[in-house]
Structures are given as structure tokens and as C-alpha cells.
Design a protein around this motif. Structure first.
Motif, PDB file in Angstrom:
ATOM      1  N   MET A  44      15.713  18.326 -13.371  1.00 59.25           N
ATOM      2  CA  MET A  44      14.816  18.137 -12.248  1.00 59.25           C
ATOM      3  C   MET A  44      13.899  19.352 -12.057  1.00 59.25           C
ATOM      4  O   MET A  44      12.734  19.206 -11.786  1.00 59.25           O
ATOM      5  CB  MET A  44      15.632  17.856 -10.985  1.00 59.25           C
ATOM      6  N   ALA A  45      14.458  20.561 -12.211  1.00 61.27           N
ATOM      7  CA  ALA A  45      13.651  21.777 -12.070  1.00 61.27           C
ATOM      8  C   ALA A  45      12.598  21.850 -13.174  1.00 61.27           C
ATOM      9  O   ALA A  45      11.473  22.285 -12.936  1.00 61.27           O
ATOM     10  CB  ALA A  45      14.538  23.012 -12.094  1.00 61.27           C
ATOM     11  N   GLN A  46      12.982  21.403 -14.381  1.00 62.89           N
ATOM     12  CA  GLN A  46      12.032  21.427 -15.496  1.00 62.89           C
ATOM     13  C   GLN A  46      10.866  20.468 -15.237  1.00 62.89           C
ATOM     14  O   GLN A  46       9.729  20.782 -15.549  1.00 62.89           O
ATOM     15  CB  GLN A  46      12.749  21.080 -16.799  1.00 62.89           C
ATOM     16  N   GLU A  47      11.140  19.308 -14.653  1.00 59.15           N
ATOM     17  CA  GLU A  47      10.080  18.361 -14.345  1.00 59.15           C
ATOM     18  C   GLU A  47       9.157  18.911 -13.263  1.00 59.15           C
ATOM     19  O   GLU A  47       7.940  18.741 -13.338  1.00 59.15           O
ATOM     20  CB  GLU A  47      10.651  17.010 -13.906  1.00 59.15           C
ATOM     21  N   ALA A  48       9.704  19.592 -12.269  1.00 63.93           N
ATOM     22  CA  ALA A  48       8.882  20.194 -11.215  1.00 63.93           C
ATOM     23  C   ALA A  48       7.979  21.278 -11.804  1.00 63.93           C
ATOM     24  O   ALA A  48       6.794  21.362 -11.461  1.00 63.93           O
ATOM     25  CB  ALA A  48       9.766  20.767 -10.114  1.00 63.93           C
ATOM     26  N   LEU A  49       8.531  22.095 -12.697  1.00 58.99           N
ATOM     27  CA  LEU A  49       7.725  23.119 -13.364  1.00 58.99           C
ATOM     28  C   LEU A  49       6.622  22.462 -14.196  1.00 58.99           C
ATOM     29  O   LEU A  49       5.468  22.888 -14.166  1.00 58.99           O
ATOM     30  CB  LEU A  49       8.612  23.993 -14.254  1.00 58.99           C
ATOM     31  N   ALA A  50       6.983  21.408 -14.926  1.00 58.01           N
ATOM     32  CA  ALA A  50       5.999  20.694 -15.749  1.00 58.01           C
ATOM     33  C   ALA A  50       4.883  20.107 -14.880  1.00 58.01           C
ATOM     34  O   ALA A  50       3.710  20.161 -15.259  1.00 58.01           O
ATOM     35  CB  ALA A  50       6.686  19.595 -16.559  1.00 58.01           C
ATOM     36  N   LYS A  51       5.231  19.573 -13.717  1.00 55.98           N
ATOM     37  CA  LYS A  51       4.207  19.025 -12.806  1.00 55.98           C
ATOM     38  C   LYS A  51       3.279  20.136 -12.318  1.00 55.98           C
ATOM     39  O   LYS A  51       2.071  19.937 -12.195  1.00 55.98           O
ATOM     40  CB  LYS A  51       4.856  18.326 -11.617  1.00 55.98           C
ATOM     41  N   GLY A  52       3.841  21.307 -12.041  1.00 52.46           N
ATOM     42  CA  GLY A  52       3.010  22.440 -11.626  1.00 52.46           C
ATOM     43  C   GLY A  52       2.071  22.892 -12.725  1.00 52.46           C
ATOM     44  O   GLY A  52       0.893  23.172 -12.485  1.00 52.46           O
ATOM     45  N   ILE A  53       2.590  22.973 -13.945  1.00 54.22           N
ATOM     46  CA  ILE A  53       1.758  23.356 -15.095  1.00 54.22           C
ATOM     47  C   ILE A  53       0.653  22.321 -15.299  1.00 54.22           C
ATOM     48  O   ILE A  53      -0.514  22.670 -15.504  1.00 54.22           O
ATOM     49  CB  ILE A  53       2.624  23.515 -16.365  1.00 54.22           C
ATOM     50  N   GLN A  54       1.003  21.050 -15.232  1.00 50.51           N
ATOM     51  CA  GLN A  54       0.018  19.981 -15.375  1.00 50.51           C
ATOM     52  C   GLN A  54      -1.055  20.095 -14.291  1.00 50.51           C
ATOM     53  O   GLN A  54      -2.248  20.008 -14.565  1.00 50.51           O
ATOM     54  CB  GLN A  54       0.700  18.615 -15.295  1.00 50.51           C
ATOM     55  N   GLY A  55      -0.624  20.287 -13.053  1.00 48.39           N
ATOM     56  CA  GLY A  55      -1.572  20.395 -11.938  1.00 48.39           C
ATOM     57  C   GLY A  55      -2.527  21.557 -12.106  1.00 48.39           C
ATOM     58  O   GLY A  55      -3.730  21.429 -11.894  1.00 48.39           O
ATOM     59  N   PHE A  56      -1.984  22.699 -12.521  1.00 45.72           N
ATOM     60  CA  PHE A  56      -2.833  23.865 -12.750  1.00 45.72           C
ATOM     61  C   PHE A  56      -3.813  23.605 -13.891  1.00 45.72           C
ATOM     62  O   PHE A  56      -5.001  23.917 -13.785  1.00 45.72           O
ATOM     63  CB  PHE A  56      -1.992  25.102 -13.063  1.00 45.72           C
ATOM     64  N   ALA A  57      -3.343  23.047 -14.996  1.00 46.47           N
ATOM     65  CA  ALA A  57      -4.215  22.811 -16.157  1.00 46.47           C
ATOM     66  C   ALA A  57      -5.367  21.884 -15.793  1.00 46.47           C
ATOM     67  O   ALA A  57      -6.524  22.152 -16.136  1.00 46.47           O
ATOM     68  CB  ALA A  57      -3.405  22.235 -17.319  1.00 46.47           C
ATOM     69  N   VAL A  58      -5.085  20.811 -15.085  1.00 47.53           N
ATOM     70  CA  VAL A  58      -6.135  19.864 -14.687  1.00 47.53           C
ATOM     71  C   VAL A  58      -7.130  20.536 -13.747  1.00 47.53           C
ATOM     72  O   VAL A  58      -8.347  20.435 -13.931  1.00 47.53           O
ATOM     73  CB  VAL A  58      -5.520  18.592 -14.033  1.00 47.53           C
ATOM     74  N   LYS A  59      -6.634  21.248 -12.741  1.00 50.58           N
ATOM     75  CA  LYS A  59      -7.515  21.924 -11.776  1.00 50.58           C
ATOM     76  C   LYS A  59      -8.367  22.974 -12.473  1.00 50.58           C
ATOM     77  O   LYS A  59      -9.568  23.078 -12.247  1.00 50.58           O
ATOM     78  CB  LYS A  59      -6.667  22.562 -10.665  1.00 50.58           C
ATOM     79  N   SER A  60      -7.745  23.756 -13.350  1.00 53.69           N
ATOM     80  CA  SER A  60      -8.468  24.810 -14.052  1.00 53.69           C
ATOM     81  C   SER A  60      -9.557  24.242 -14.965  1.00 53.69           C
ATOM     82  O   SER A  60     -10.687  24.725 -14.964  1.00 53.69           O
ATOM     83  CB  SER A  60      -7.487  25.646 -14.876  1.00 53.69           C
ATOM     84  N   MET A  61      -9.224  23.215 -15.744  1.00 58.01           N
ATOM     85  CA  MET A  61     -10.226  22.643 -16.654  1.00 58.01           C
ATOM     86  C   MET A  61     -11.384  22.033 -15.870  1.00 58.01           C
ATOM     87  O   MET A  61     -12.539  22.118 -16.299  1.00 58.01           O
ATOM     88  CB  MET A  61      -9.579  21.632 -17.601  1.00 58.01           C
ATOM     89  N   ASN A  62     -11.120  21.445 -14.704  1.00 55.79           N
ATOM     90  CA  ASN A  62     -12.206  20.923 -13.876  1.00 55.79           C
ATOM     91  C   ASN A  62     -13.077  22.045 -13.337  1.00 55.79           C
ATOM     92  O   ASN A  62     -14.306  21.934 -13.320  1.00 55.79           O
ATOM     93  CB  ASN A  62     -11.661  20.049 -12.746  1.00 55.79           C
ATOM     94  N   SER A  63     -12.473  23.133 -12.911  1.00 52.91           N
ATOM     95  CA  SER A  63     -13.254  24.277 -12.429  1.00 52.91           C
ATOM     96  C   SER A  63     -14.124  24.848 -13.538  1.00 52.91           C
ATOM     97  O   SER A  63     -15.302  25.156 -13.324  1.00 52.91           O
ATOM     98  CB  SER A  63     -12.330  25.371 -11.894  1.00 52.91           C
ATOM     99  N   LEU A  64     -13.541  25.003 -14.729  1.00 51.61           N
ATOM    100  CA  LEU A  64     -14.305  25.529 -15.861  1.00 51.61           C
ATOM    101  C   LEU A  64     -15.463  24.601 -16.232  1.00 51.61           C
ATOM    102  O   LEU A  64     -16.569  25.066 -16.519  1.00 51.61           O
ATOM    103  CB  LEU A  64     -13.375  25.743 -17.049  1.00 51.61           C
ATOM    104  N   ALA A  65     -15.212  23.309 -16.211  1.00 57.46           N
ATOM    105  CA  ALA A  65     -16.271  22.338 -16.534  1.00 57.46           C
ATOM    106  C   ALA A  65     -17.390  22.394 -15.504  1.00 57.46           C
ATOM    107  O   ALA A  65     -18.571  22.289 -15.850  1.00 57.46           O
ATOM    108  CB  ALA A  65     -15.688  20.927 -16.609  1.00 57.46           C
ATOM    109  N   GLU A  66     -17.043  22.563 -14.237  1.00 54.59           N
ATOM    110  CA  GLU A  66     -18.056  22.602 -13.175  1.00 54.59           C
ATOM    111  C   GLU A  66     -18.824  23.916 -13.162  1.00 54.59           C
ATOM    112  O   GLU A  66     -20.031  23.926 -12.941  1.00 54.59           O
ATOM    113  CB  GLU A  66     -17.389  22.380 -11.823  1.00 54.59           C
TER     114      GLU A  66
END
Length: 174
Positions: free
Chosen positions: A1-23
Motif C-alpha cells: 500500500m505504501a509503495q502504491e501511494a509513493l507511485a501515485k505521488g511520483i506519477q502526480g509530480f511527473a504529470v504536473k512537471s511535464m505540463n509546466s515544462l510544456a507550458e
């Protein structure tokens, strides 16, 4: 469960970061904005590579199951990178003139005009044939820049990266 929460955080950061970089980054055809990818350090980046608009990244671009697999395989370092052939120029690591294949960028220029200011950066400036004035003399070609000078360094050091990390983890941890 902790690994999935970490993975969700990594996913969230990656998506947010790539959108910021694209903009924040330059956009003439949209190819550069769609060339951001996420992968473990040393792996090949997979990117959408579309054109015609500034790409909007979603969780589908960083599948949760893949992030979980990366963590299970023991990966602890990840990369968000750009695979565009002009990436080094677009992030201000190299200077060059850009010869566009389309007449106008999809993103409004941040600088436009005849000639260049003294401190103008050479990155992504449109160079066309010289304009002939009424008296027959040549004037400097038009130049356009579709991102602020040193936008990438500003993203890394100006608080945007940390903000994306906070937002990305918070959005997917709630």
C-alpha cells in the motif's frame, strides 16, 4: 500500500512537471511540448510527439502500473527529459538560429520586432529574408522568441520545480 501511494505521488509530480515544462517552454509547432517523457534513469524516454498545440499530459502518459513496476524493480532515480532534436537549444544549453517550417508559432511570441535587442538570446528566433525598406536598403529579419530567456533554468531554480513536486504529490496523495 505504501509503495502504491509513493507511485501515485511520483506519477502526480511527473504529470504536473511535464505540463509546466510544456507550458513554460518554447512552442512553434508543438513538437517540443509533446516531447517530454518520464522514465527511470538510464531508460529510454517515451513521448507523445504530437504537433499543432501545446500538449497536455495526463496520467495516461505516466501509467501508475509502470511506476509501480519501476519501484518493484528497485529504481530510485527517475528522469523527466525532452527527446526533441532541438531540446538543447530550447532549454538554453546551446545557442542557434531556428528556421521554422511554419510561418507563425502556435504560442504567442514573448519578443518580436525588427532587429534584436543587445541582450537578445539566439534561441528559437525566426530568421527570414531581410526586409527591403522604401529607400531600397535591407533591414534585419524578423525575430520571435516563444519562451522567456532561460525559462528552463528558472523552472529548475525559481521554485516552479518544488511547487510541482508539492502539488503533484498532494493531488495524488489525497
Amino acid at each position: 500500500m505504501a509503495q502504491e501511494a509513493l507511485a501515485k505521488g511520483i506519477q502526480g509530480f511527473a504529470v504536473k512537471s511535464m505540463n509546466s515544462l510544456a507550458e513554460m517552454g518554447p512552442a512553434w509547432t508543438g513538437r517540443f511540448s509533446a516531447s517530454w517523457g518520464f522514465a527511470p534513469e538510464g531508460a529510454v524516454l517515451s513521448t507523445p510527439g504530437t504537433e499543432g498545440k501545446i500538449y497536455r499530459y495526463t496520467e495516461n502518459d505516466v501509467p501508475l502500473r509502470r511506476v509501480i513496476e519501476y519501484l518493484k524493480e528497485g529504481h530510485t532515480k527517475f528522469v523527466i527529459g525532452n527527446t526533441s532534436e532541438h531540446a538543447a537549444i530550447a532549454i538554453d544549453e546551446e545557442e542557434a538560429f531556428f528556421f521554422p517550417s511554419t510561418p507563425l508559432p502556435i504560442k504567442p511570441p514573448v519578443q518580436e520586432g525588427w532587429g534584436r535587442p543587445k541582450d537578445a538570446h539566439l534561441r528559437f528566433q525566426m530568421r527570414t529574408s531581410p526586409k527591403i525598406s522604401r529607400d531600397g536598403t535591407e533591414e534585419e529579419p524578423t525575430s520571435m522568441i516563444t519562451a522567456e530567456k532561460y525559462w528552463y533554468q528558472t523552472y529548475l531554480r525559481g521554485g516552479h520545480l518544488q511547487n510541482d513536486l508539492n502539488i503533484g504529490f498532494k493531488a495524488f496523495m489525497d
